[in-house]
Design an enzyme around this catalytic site. Sequence first.
Site, mmCIF file in Angstrom:
data_model
loop_
_atom_site.group_PDB
_atom_site.id
_atom_site.type_symbol
_atom_site.label_atom_id
_atom_site.label_comp_id
_atom_site.label_asym_id
_atom_site.label_seq_id
_atom_site.Cartn_x
_atom_site.Cartn_y
_atom_site.Cartn_z
ATOM 1 N N SER A 51 31.910 42.317 0.202
ATOM 2 C CA SER A 51 33.071 42.149 -0.684
ATOM 3 C C SER A 51 32.644 41.620 -2.041
ATOM 4 O O SER A 51 33.311 41.859 -3.037
ATOM 5 C CB SER A 51 34.047 41.118 -0.102
ATOM 6 O OG SER A 51 34.534 41.537 1.113
ATOM 7 N N HIS A 96 33.374 49.850 0.928
ATOM 8 C CA HIS A 96 34.176 48.642 1.110
ATOM 9 C C HIS A 96 35.509 48.976 1.766
ATOM 10 O O HIS A 96 36.428 49.499 1.136
ATOM 11 C CB HIS A 96 34.393 47.965 -0.255
ATOM 12 C CG HIS A 96 35.043 46.633 -0.159
ATOM 13 N ND1 HIS A 96 36.105 46.267 -0.941
ATOM 14 C CD2 HIS A 96 34.785 45.567 0.627
ATOM 15 C CE1 HIS A 96 36.465 45.032 -0.641
ATOM 16 N NE2 HIS A 96 35.678 44.586 0.313
ATOM 17 N N GLU A 138 36.788 51.645 -0.899
ATOM 18 C CA GLU A 138 36.163 51.700 -2.227
ATOM 19 C C GLU A 138 34.702 52.119 -2.032
ATOM 20 O O GLU A 138 33.980 51.491 -1.250
ATOM 21 C CB GLU A 138 36.208 50.319 -2.896
ATOM 22 C CG GLU A 138 37.608 49.885 -3.311
ATOM 23 C CD GLU A 138 37.678 48.446 -3.853
ATOM 24 O OE1 GLU A 138 38.548 48.177 -4.681
ATOM 25 O OE2 GLU A 138 36.876 47.594 -3.430
ATOM 26 N N ASN A 173 39.904 43.620 -5.552
ATOM 27 C CA ASN A 173 39.759 42.166 -5.685
ATOM 28 C C ASN A 173 39.845 41.706 -7.133
ATOM 29 O O ASN A 173 40.240 40.575 -7.407
ATOM 30 C CB ASN A 173 38.469 41.673 -5.026
ATOM 31 C CG ASN A 173 38.642 41.526 -3.516
ATOM 32 O OD1 ASN A 173 39.744 41.295 -3.031
ATOM 33 N ND2 ASN A 173 37.564 41.685 -2.771
#
Length: 375
Positions: A117, A138, A150, A189
């Site tokens: 992450s 991801h 992702e 994120n």
Amino acid sequence: MNEKVSVIGAGTMGHGIAQIAAMSGFQVWIYDIKEEILFNAIEKIKQSLEKFKAKGVISDINEVLSRINKTTSLEDALKNSNYMIEAVLEILDIKLQIFKKAESIIPDAEFFGTNTSSLPISEISRELTLKEKVVGIHFFNPPQLMKLVEIIKGNYTSEETLNKAVIFGKRLNKVPVIVKKDVPGFIVNRLLARLMNASCQIVENNVANIVEIDSALKYKLGFPMGVFELADYSGIDVFYLVFRAMKERGFLGSICKTFEKMYEEGKFGVKTGEGFYKYPGKGIYKKPDIPAEAGSKFDPWLVVSPEVGEALWLIKNDIASESDINTASMLGLGYPKGIVQMGNEFGLTNVKDRLKKLAEITGKKEYDYLLQYFE
Ligand SMILES: NC(=O)c1ccc[n+]([C@@H]2O[C@H](COP(=O)([O-])OP(=O)(O)OC[C@H]3O[C@@H](n4cnc5c(N)ncnc54)[C@H](O)[C@@H]3O)[C@@H](O)[C@H]2O)c1
């Protein structure tokens, strides 16, 4: 199908990734350091497969399970494999050892994927010989249900590897979005870091309280959860550590002091029984009371504006396309529309006005910085 996928790490993410790969017809080998962890992982997979069967998504649980092999031998997990996905602890050294082993055992693999992450893909691949085969893949939690993945191009990732990872994501029945440069936080994120920190700063500056903000986000913008509700649900510790790692690696944004304080006090949200909201006990979830009328006086664009700014930053720096950012915000964050589309519909001039106001209220330089991307 005889293609083999090695999933390294059988925790929260690894077991889910192994399951979806097996559901897509791959032969899966899942590795972890202890038998007990693997046993628990298979139990969780069985429970999830029961639910998929009840919904009619699969017809035969045992048929899917027969494609999943578990092992505490990294060599066995990797041997003759076509694809590796690593989902071990977020510790660079542990990941490096796994990638070194992988390139020595299966140099002909299609790619070596990492589910990290917050660690740069380029750092994981730096010491390897087959750097061009390392790619970020991801997934979102839980991987069994979240459609988004992702796909991140590290500094050394080849176009061929990137394309193979995109195709692989589609074969797992996911919707891949491409992150063309290895930026901290990728797409989702980064957007979330803007929303969460801005919302928290607004509370610290006594402009609105958590219920007012959560209510406005849910009932005025149609977000699936309020931002504080989400922080509690997924874990304040998880977000705090990801934001901190992003900041250490150059993300221009401040982490709200309240997050840091709650992290230090062990108030992580649902899992500890208290976060921004209170819960009946540790790990016992009860939906917080967020009335629709509570947010009537709060303008949610005040806290959403930096997300639009971040999206424009991603586009103008050629990190992700507008359409991928829209997809990522809908499938990764559950927004009713893509964040860029929402911004365009509200009017970028209006969004910019809110961002200016946010900059004035908080005095944070990151908001002034993002303003230039509205030009
Ligand atoms: N949890 C999330 O929401 C989420 C979402 C996306 C990505 N990620 C990333 O996925 C990765 C795994 O996260 P998680 O939440 O599944 O963690 P987790 O702690 O649930 O699982 C990690 C697993 O790695 C295993 N492990 C520890 N040391 C190991 C070693 N030396 N070799 C092999 N396995 C080892 C542990 O035994 C554990 O089972 C991390 O990189 C994380 O950043 C997590």
